[in-house]
Design a protein around this motif. Structure first.
Motif, mmCIF file in Angstrom:
data_model
loop_
_atom_site.group_PDB
_atom_site.id
_atom_site.type_symbol
_atom_site.label_atom_id
_atom_site.label_comp_id
_atom_site.label_asym_id
_atom_site.label_seq_id
_atom_site.Cartn_x
_atom_site.Cartn_y
_atom_site.Cartn_z
ATOM 1 N N ARG A 191 0.847 -1.190 0.000
ATOM 2 C CA ARG A 191 0.000 0.000 0.000
ATOM 3 C C ARG A 191 0.883 1.241 0.000
ATOM 4 N NH1 ARG A 191 -3.787 -1.079 3.984
ATOM 5 N NH2 ARG A 191 -3.231 -3.198 3.390
ATOM 6 N N ALA A 192 0.304 2.385 -0.263
ATOM 7 C CA ALA A 192 1.064 3.623 -0.281
ATOM 8 C C ALA A 192 1.630 3.916 1.105
ATOM 9 C CB ALA A 192 0.180 4.777 -0.740
ATOM 10 N N LEU A 193 2.856 4.413 1.148
ATOM 11 C CA LEU A 193 3.487 4.748 2.425
ATOM 12 C C LEU A 193 2.646 5.759 3.198
ATOM 13 C CD1 LEU A 193 5.911 4.510 4.347
ATOM 14 C CD2 LEU A 193 7.015 6.335 3.033
ATOM 15 N N GLU A 194 2.034 6.711 2.480
ATOM 16 C CA GLU A 194 1.206 7.721 3.141
ATOM 17 C C GLU A 194 0.079 7.084 3.950
ATOM 18 O OE1 GLU A 194 3.151 9.559 -0.411
ATOM 19 O OE2 GLU A 194 2.031 7.705 -0.029
ATOM 20 N N GLU A 195 -0.484 6.012 3.425
ATOM 21 C CA GLU A 195 -1.583 5.333 4.113
ATOM 22 C C GLU A 195 -1.105 4.713 5.417
ATOM 23 O OE1 GLU A 195 -4.812 1.753 3.212
ATOM 24 O OE2 GLU A 195 -3.696 2.682 1.558
ATOM 25 N N THR A 196 0.060 4.078 5.370
ATOM 26 C CA THR A 196 0.623 3.478 6.582
ATOM 27 C C THR A 196 0.928 4.545 7.620
ATOM 28 O OG1 THR A 196 1.597 1.636 5.346
ATOM 29 C CG2 THR A 196 2.548 2.137 7.501
ATOM 30 N N ILE A 197 1.606 5.609 7.198
ATOM 31 C CA ILE A 197 1.976 6.680 8.133
ATOM 32 C C ILE A 197 0.729 7.322 8.733
ATOM 33 C CG2 ILE A 197 3.135 8.902 8.394
ATOM 34 C CD1 ILE A 197 5.041 6.559 7.973
ATOM 35 N N LYS A 198 -0.295 7.520 7.924
ATOM 36 C CA LYS A 198 -1.536 8.142 8.421
ATOM 37 C C LYS A 198 -2.180 7.263 9.497
ATOM 38 C CE LYS A 198 -4.962 11.220 8.095
ATOM 39 N NZ LYS A 198 -6.003 10.637 8.949
ATOM 40 N N GLU A 199 -2.201 5.960 9.295
ATOM 41 C CA GLU A 199 -2.783 5.066 10.302
ATOM 42 C C GLU A 199 -1.988 5.112 11.600
ATOM 43 O OE1 GLU A 199 -3.534 1.091 9.082
ATOM 44 O OE2 GLU A 199 -5.220 1.649 7.806
ATOM 45 N N VAL A 200 -0.657 5.122 11.493
ATOM 46 C CA VAL A 200 0.177 5.189 12.687
ATOM 47 C C VAL A 200 -0.012 6.532 13.383
ATOM 48 C CG1 VAL A 200 2.561 5.208 13.540
ATOM 49 C CG2 VAL A 200 1.873 3.551 11.796
ATOM 50 N N TYR A 201 -0.067 7.605 12.616
ATOM 51 C CA TYR A 201 -0.241 8.947 13.180
ATOM 52 C C TYR A 201 -1.576 9.053 13.919
ATOM 53 C CZ TYR A 201 -0.947 14.017 13.350
ATOM 54 O OH TYR A 201 -1.204 15.301 13.768
ATOM 55 N N ASP A 202 -2.644 8.593 13.306
ATOM 56 C CA ASP A 202 -3.961 8.656 13.944
ATOM 57 C C ASP A 202 -3.997 7.807 15.207
ATOM 58 O OD1 ASP A 202 -4.838 10.332 11.942
ATOM 59 O OD2 ASP A 202 -5.883 8.765 10.818
ATOM 60 N N TRP A 203 -3.362 6.627 15.147
ATOM 61 C CA TRP A 203 -3.307 5.750 16.315
ATOM 62 C C TRP A 203 -2.541 6.415 17.461
ATOM 63 C CZ3 TRP A 203 1.279 2.726 17.713
ATOM 64 C CH2 TRP A 203 1.054 1.888 18.818
ATOM 65 N N LEU A 204 -1.418 7.073 17.150
ATOM 66 C CA LEU A 204 -0.646 7.756 18.175
ATOM 67 C C LEU A 204 -1.441 8.907 18.795
ATOM 68 C CD1 LEU A 204 2.895 7.879 16.514
ATOM 69 C CD2 LEU A 204 2.290 6.695 18.627
ATOM 70 N N GLN A 205 -2.194 9.613 17.971
ATOM 71 C CA GLN A 205 -3.016 10.711 18.488
ATOM 72 C C GLN A 205 -4.031 10.184 19.492
ATOM 73 O OE1 GLN A 205 -0.903 13.154 17.303
ATOM 74 N NE2 GLN A 205 -2.740 14.416 17.087
ATOM 75 N N ALA A 206 -4.641 9.062 19.172
ATOM 76 C CA ALA A 206 -5.633 8.474 20.071
ATOM 77 C C ALA A 206 -4.968 7.874 21.313
ATOM 78 C CB ALA A 206 -6.430 7.400 19.332
ATOM 79 N N ARG A 207 -3.767 7.339 21.127
ATOM 80 C CA ARG A 207 -3.057 6.672 22.219
ATOM 81 C C ARG A 207 -2.520 7.662 23.238
ATOM 82 N NH1 ARG A 207 2.606 3.628 20.844
ATOM 83 N NH2 ARG A 207 3.198 2.938 22.939
ATOM 84 N N GLN A 208 -2.048 8.816 22.743
ATOM 85 C CA GLN A 208 -1.502 9.885 23.593
ATOM 86 C C GLN A 208 -0.420 9.362 24.540
ATOM 87 O OE1 GLN A 208 -4.984 11.676 25.447
ATOM 88 N NE2 GLN A 208 -5.235 13.086 23.744
ATOM 89 N N ALA A 209 0.510 8.623 23.990
ATOM 90 C CA ALA A 209 1.605 8.080 24.792
ATOM 91 C C ALA A 209 2.716 9.113 24.941
ATOM 92 C CB ALA A 209 2.155 6.817 24.138
ATOM 93 N N ALA A 210 3.071 9.417 26.176
ATOM 94 C CA ALA A 210 4.116 10.413 26.416
ATOM 95 C C ALA A 210 5.496 9.823 26.162
ATOM 96 C CB ALA A 210 4.013 10.928 27.850
ATOM 97 N N ASN A 211 5.708 8.605 26.634
ATOM 98 C CA ASN A 211 7.022 7.977 26.518
ATOM 99 C C ASN A 211 6.937 6.732 25.645
ATOM 100 O OD1 ASN A 211 8.345 9.799 28.365
ATOM 101 N ND2 ASN A 211 7.256 8.735 30.012
ATOM 102 N N LEU A 212 7.768 6.689 24.615
ATOM 103 C CA LEU A 212 7.824 5.532 23.739
ATOM 104 C C LEU A 212 9.013 4.662 24.132
ATOM 105 C CD1 LEU A 212 7.111 7.229 20.290
ATOM 106 C CD2 LEU A 212 5.478 6.274 21.926
ATOM 107 N N LYS A 213 8.945 3.398 23.774
ATOM 108 C CA LYS A 213 10.019 2.462 24.129
ATOM 109 C C LYS A 213 11.275 2.665 23.292
ATOM 110 C CE LYS A 213 7.335 -1.215 23.747
ATOM 111 N NZ LYS A 213 5.968 -0.670 23.794
ATOM 112 N N ALA A 214 11.135 3.284 22.143
ATOM 113 C CA ALA A 214 12.285 3.506 21.262
ATOM 114 C C ALA A 214 12.511 5.011 21.092
ATOM 115 C CB ALA A 214 12.052 2.855 19.907
ATOM 116 N N GLY A 215 13.758 5.375 20.774
ATOM 117 C CA GLY A 215 14.064 6.781 20.530
ATOM 118 C C GLY A 215 14.726 7.447 21.725
#
Length: 341
Positions: free
Chosen positions: A301-325
């Protein structure tokens, strides 16, 4: 088809269940039940493959999809209860099976990792973690599955999986960091390659193959065209409508300051400096050959579609601290050091 899924439904397992249900297949789940509310309409057998798998005895399925086999003994125990009551076995392996990622364009016949009997015994007895020998154990699991169901096993050597519910936080780190704006520290070169694959693309292809009882060993990552780190980040920037600025820091600068590849800087494996214990840099880490899988129908699928799903999920998740980075404070220190270089 009647499909048995071995493993949880946190990430790839969830995508496989969703794809199977969408196609009208009858799904059965066997796992420890930690996410049993995800698919209440699906038959769920609660058990632990490290303990008792007797719930699978005297049952028949057309296809088994194994997302969580880590040690060969687990495959042996599944084979002991299922035997010939299945037609096809899909095993989710990993590109970590390869001895190294030094050469470019690694194909399925490249050298594999090995494990001594003493090392295997330590894992089986619990004195060593399976993750300590992850790649070599996956090799043994592949061979064990093929031994029990010769010619009926689809071995999927998966690369970096991405999508919603990604608990590794590797791609989510970059999506979230880019969305925050400002100067973003990025490792290596803008044209450095990246390989990753949406779990929905894997799920679709797995069912295409299983429905046609296709077997064999395949590298499964993506995309089909070369993807650079700059293209990945620019896609994140566009999706998040972010105003940010890339600061590309070279590998030597980062390594001299003990910035850890892959963990502190996700999706980065040094191209010019060997990792600890290696004599050559892993230049081939993001150039794994996927021609065999693409010829067998793997599509993206288009990369934009994948990134959009991850972005929307992160917005809903509202995680302050991620395990990576890295933390913003650590990033700021490095940005200031780079500016003074």
């Amino acid at each position: 088809m009647k499909v048995l899924l071995l493993g949880g439904t946190r990430f790839l397992g969830r995508a496989l269940v969703e794809e199977g249900l969408k196609r009208g297949h009858e799904m059965t789940l066997f796992n420890r039940g930690t996410n049993k509310g995800a698919f209440p309409e699906v038959e769920q057998l609660i058990g632990d493959r490290d303990g008792d798998v007797s719930l699978l005895r005297n049952r028949k399925w057309d296809v088994v999809m194994d997302t969580c086999g880590f040690v060969p003994q687990q495959i042996q125990e599944i084979a002991a209860v299922l035997g010939d009551n299945i037609e096809h076995y899909t095993y989710i392996s990993s590109i970590s099976v390869y001895k190294d990622w030094i050469p470019l364009n690694i194909t399925e016949d490249y050298h594999l990792q090995t494990l001594s009997q003493d090392q295997l015994r330590a894992v089986e007895e619990g004195s060593a973690s399976p993750y300590e020998h992850y790649g070599a154990l996956k090799v043994l699991c592949e061979r064990e599955a093929e031994k029990h169901w010769p010619g009926r096993v689809l071995q999927i050597r998966a690369g970096q999986l991405v999508g919603r519910f990604d608990y590794t936080d590797r791609l989510p780190y970059w999506v979230q960091r880019v969305a925050q704006g400002g100067k973003v520290l990025v490792p290596g070169r803008p044209d450095g390659l990246v390989q990753l694959i949406d779990i929905k693309d894997i799920a679709k292809w797995v069912f295409d193959m299983a429905e046609n009882r296709k077997a064999g060993t395949f590298n499964v990552t993506g995309p089909n065209d070369k993807l650079t780190m700059e293209e990945l980040l620019e896609t994140c920037k566009a999706v998040a409508n972010s105003e940010c600025e890339w600061v590309w820091a070279d590998e030597q600068f980062l390594l001299e300051r003990n910035v850890q590849p892959w963990t502190e800087m996700p999706l980065w494996v040094p191209e010019h400096f060997p990792l600890e214990g290696e004599t050559e840099p892993w230049k081939g880490s993001f150039s794994i050959n996927i021609e065999k899988a693409v010829n067998a129908g793997l599509a993206f699928r288009a990369l934009e579609e994948t990134i959009k799903e991850v972005y929307d999920w992160l917005q809903a998740r509202q995680a302050a601290n991620l395990k990576a980075g890295i933390s913003r404070e650590r990033e700021q220190e490095l940005l200031e050091a780079w500016a003074q270089k």
